[in-house]
Design a protein around this motif. Structure first.
Motif, PDB file in Angstrom:
ATOM      1  N   MET A   1       0.859  -1.181   0.000  1.00  0.00           N
ATOM      2  CA  MET A   1       0.000   0.000   0.000  1.00  0.00           C
ATOM      3  C   MET A   1       0.897   1.232   0.000  1.00  0.00           C
ATOM      4  N   SER A   2       0.644   2.127  -0.910  1.00  0.00           N
ATOM      5  CA  SER A   2       1.451   3.337  -1.045  1.00  0.00           C
ATOM      6  C   SER A   2       1.089   4.348   0.031  1.00  0.00           C
ATOM      7  N   ASN A   3       2.101   4.986   0.638  1.00  0.00           N
ATOM      8  CA  ASN A   3       1.849   6.012   1.647  1.00  0.00           C
ATOM      9  C   ASN A   3       1.857   7.414   1.052  1.00  0.00           C
ATOM     10  N   ASN A   4       1.798   7.537  -0.269  1.00  0.00           N
ATOM     11  CA  ASN A   4       1.791   8.860  -0.876  1.00  0.00           C
ATOM     12  C   ASN A   4       0.428   9.530  -0.770  1.00  0.00           C
ATOM     13  N   HIS A   5      -0.506   8.891  -0.104  1.00  0.00           N
ATOM     14  CA  HIS A   5      -1.841   9.472   0.059  1.00  0.00           C
ATOM     15  C   HIS A   5      -2.096   9.902   1.499  1.00  0.00           C
ATOM     16  N   TYR A   6      -1.035  10.280   2.148  1.00  0.00           N
ATOM     17  CA  TYR A   6      -1.067  10.806   3.502  1.00  0.00           C
ATOM     18  C   TYR A   6      -1.927  12.070   3.500  1.00  0.00           C
ATOM     19  N   PHE A   7      -2.903  12.137   4.387  1.00  0.00           N
ATOM     20  CA  PHE A   7      -3.832  13.265   4.462  1.00  0.00           C
ATOM     21  C   PHE A   7      -3.785  13.825   5.869  1.00  0.00           C
ATOM     22  N   THR A   8      -3.738  15.141   6.000  1.00  0.00           N
ATOM     23  CA  THR A   8      -3.768  15.754   7.328  1.00  0.00           C
ATOM     24  C   THR A   8      -4.838  16.837   7.381  1.00  0.00           C
ATOM     25  N   THR A   9      -5.359  17.003   8.569  1.00  0.00           N
ATOM     26  CA  THR A   9      -6.322  18.060   8.844  1.00  0.00           C
ATOM     27  C   THR A   9      -6.250  18.370  10.334  1.00  0.00           C
ATOM     28  N   GLN A  10      -6.771  19.504  10.716  1.00  0.00           N
ATOM     29  CA  GLN A  10      -6.710  19.901  12.126  1.00  0.00           C
ATOM     30  C   GLN A  10      -8.110  20.057  12.701  1.00  0.00           C
ATOM     31  N   ARG A  11      -8.188  19.840  13.994  1.00  0.00           N
ATOM     32  CA  ARG A  11      -9.415  20.035  14.749  1.00  0.00           C
ATOM     33  C   ARG A  11      -9.063  20.746  16.046  1.00  0.00           C
ATOM     34  N   LYS A  12      -9.801  21.792  16.359  1.00  0.00           N
ATOM     35  CA  LYS A  12      -9.631  22.472  17.637  1.00  0.00           C
ATOM     36  C   LYS A  12     -10.489  21.762  18.681  1.00  0.00           C
ATOM     37  N   VAL A  13      -9.906  21.512  19.847  1.00  0.00           N
ATOM     38  CA  VAL A  13     -10.660  20.906  20.943  1.00  0.00           C
ATOM     39  C   VAL A  13     -11.560  22.000  21.526  1.00  0.00           C
ATOM     40  N   ARG A  14     -12.836  21.784  21.392  1.00  0.00           N
ATOM     41  CA  ARG A  14     -13.838  22.748  21.855  1.00  0.00           C
ATOM     42  C   ARG A  14     -14.488  22.264  23.150  1.00  0.00           C
ATOM     43  N   PHE A  15     -15.203  23.162  23.785  1.00  0.00           N
ATOM     44  CA  PHE A  15     -15.920  22.856  25.021  1.00  0.00           C
ATOM     45  C   PHE A  15     -16.827  21.639  24.828  1.00  0.00           C
ATOM     46  N   GLU A  16     -17.466  21.541  23.665  1.00  0.00           N
ATOM     47  CA  GLU A  16     -18.391  20.437  23.378  1.00  0.00           C
ATOM     48  C   GLU A  16     -17.710  19.071  23.384  1.00  0.00           C
ATOM     49  N   HIS A  17     -16.388  19.042  23.212  1.00  0.00           N
ATOM     50  CA  HIS A  17     -15.633  17.787  23.178  1.00  0.00           C
ATOM     51  C   HIS A  17     -15.202  17.311  24.565  1.00  0.00           C
ATOM     52  N   CYS A  18     -15.314  18.172  25.572  1.00  0.00           N
ATOM     53  CA  CYS A  18     -14.657  17.912  26.862  1.00  0.00           C
ATOM     54  C   CYS A  18     -15.611  17.456  27.958  1.00  0.00           C
ATOM     55  N   TRP A 125     -15.147  -1.470  -4.418  1.00  0.00           N
ATOM     56  CA  TRP A 125     -14.758  -0.070  -4.565  1.00  0.00           C
ATOM     57  C   TRP A 125     -14.692   0.276  -6.044  1.00  0.00           C
ATOM     58  N   PRO A 126     -15.232   1.434  -6.440  1.00  0.00           N
ATOM     59  CA  PRO A 126     -15.147   1.843  -7.855  1.00  0.00           C
ATOM     60  C   PRO A 126     -13.690   2.032  -8.281  1.00  0.00           C
ATOM     61  N   ASP A 127     -13.427   1.778  -9.556  1.00  0.00           N
ATOM     62  CA  ASP A 127     -12.062   1.866 -10.073  1.00  0.00           C
ATOM     63  C   ASP A 127     -11.379   3.208  -9.805  1.00  0.00           C
ATOM     64  N   PRO A 128     -12.057   4.367  -9.962  1.00  0.00           N
ATOM     65  CA  PRO A 128     -11.346   5.628  -9.694  1.00  0.00           C
ATOM     66  C   PRO A 128     -10.857   5.744  -8.241  1.00  0.00           C
ATOM     67  N   ILE A 129     -11.660   5.286  -7.300  1.00  0.00           N
ATOM     68  CA  ILE A 129     -11.249   5.322  -5.890  1.00  0.00           C
ATOM     69  C   ILE A 129     -10.136   4.308  -5.660  1.00  0.00           C
ATOM     70  N   ARG A 130     -10.302   3.108  -6.193  1.00  0.00           N
ATOM     71  CA  ARG A 130      -9.282   2.067  -6.062  1.00  0.00           C
ATOM     72  C   ARG A 130      -7.962   2.548  -6.663  1.00  0.00           C
ATOM     73  N   GLN A 131      -8.005   3.186  -7.816  1.00  0.00           N
ATOM     74  CA  GLN A 131      -6.802   3.673  -8.487  1.00  0.00           C
ATOM     75  C   GLN A 131      -6.114   4.749  -7.649  1.00  0.00           C
ATOM     76  N   PHE A 132      -6.901   5.631  -7.039  1.00  0.00           N
ATOM     77  CA  PHE A 132      -6.310   6.689  -6.211  1.00  0.00           C
ATOM     78  C   PHE A 132      -5.651   6.121  -4.963  1.00  0.00           C
ATOM     79  N   ILE A 133      -6.352   5.213  -4.287  1.00  0.00           N
ATOM     80  CA  ILE A 133      -5.848   4.670  -3.021  1.00  0.00           C
ATOM     81  C   ILE A 133      -4.636   3.787  -3.243  1.00  0.00           C
ATOM     82  N   SER A 134      -4.683   2.959  -4.267  1.00  0.00           N
ATOM     83  CA  SER A 134      -3.607   2.002  -4.502  1.00  0.00           C
ATOM     84  C   SER A 134      -3.326   1.891  -5.997  1.00  0.00           C
ATOM     85  N   PRO A 135      -2.635   2.868  -6.576  1.00  0.00           N
ATOM     86  CA  PRO A 135      -2.439   2.881  -8.024  1.00  0.00           C
ATOM     87  C   PRO A 135      -1.709   1.668  -8.573  1.00  0.00           C
ATOM     88  N   ASP A 136      -0.905   0.991  -7.741  1.00  0.00           N
ATOM     89  CA  ASP A 136      -0.142  -0.155  -8.222  1.00  0.00           C
ATOM     90  C   ASP A 136      -0.947  -1.456  -8.203  1.00  0.00           C
TER      91      ASP A 136
END
Length: 138
Positions: A1-18, A125-136
């Protein structure tokens, strides 16, 4: 499995989470994890949950293994990284790690299955998603 599809995002810890101690109440992490997966589908796969559902498909979580390494506190910014780990015919396993600065807070292994919402049966999984996740693999 290729790791070139590393995705990052941020979340602020809010009062509702605590809880009353001011740390993230563990079920709220699961909501954050789901939001990270939803963002990944929209931003990286160009396939929003709204599009999936309107086409009669869904991606329920069938397995979720989580380790909590350290508490997260109100006001902190958590960085979530997502990396695909395994792609099956109908399933997909993702690793999601949450950190604050250089401290790991959470590690999760999430397995999703693409299903037909009318029947509840798994779909390949549809081919476009499969191709993106694991092109090889296609």
């Amino acid at each position: 499995m290729s790791n070139n599809h590393y995705f990052t995002t941020q979340r602020k810890v809010r009062f509702e989470h605590c809880d009353p101690a001011g740390i993230v109440f563990y079920p709220r992490y699961f909501e954050m994890i789901n939001a990270v997966v939803e963002d990944w589908f929209s931003e990286a796969l160009n396939c929003s949950f709204a599009e999936l559902i309107s086409s009669g498909r869904g991606v329920p979580t069938v397995s979720l293994q989580t380790q909590f390494h350290a508490p997260s506190r109100l006001g902190e910014i958590l960085c979530f990284s997502l990396v695909p780990q395994a792609l099956g015919r109908t399933s997909l396993t993702l690793e999601i790690i949450a950190t604050h600065q250089d401290q790991r807070r959470l590690t999760a292994q999430v397995t999703l299955v693409l299903i037909d919402l009318r029947t509840g049966r798994p779909l390949p999984w549809p081919d476009p998603i499969r191709q993106f996740i694991s092109p090889d693999e296609t």
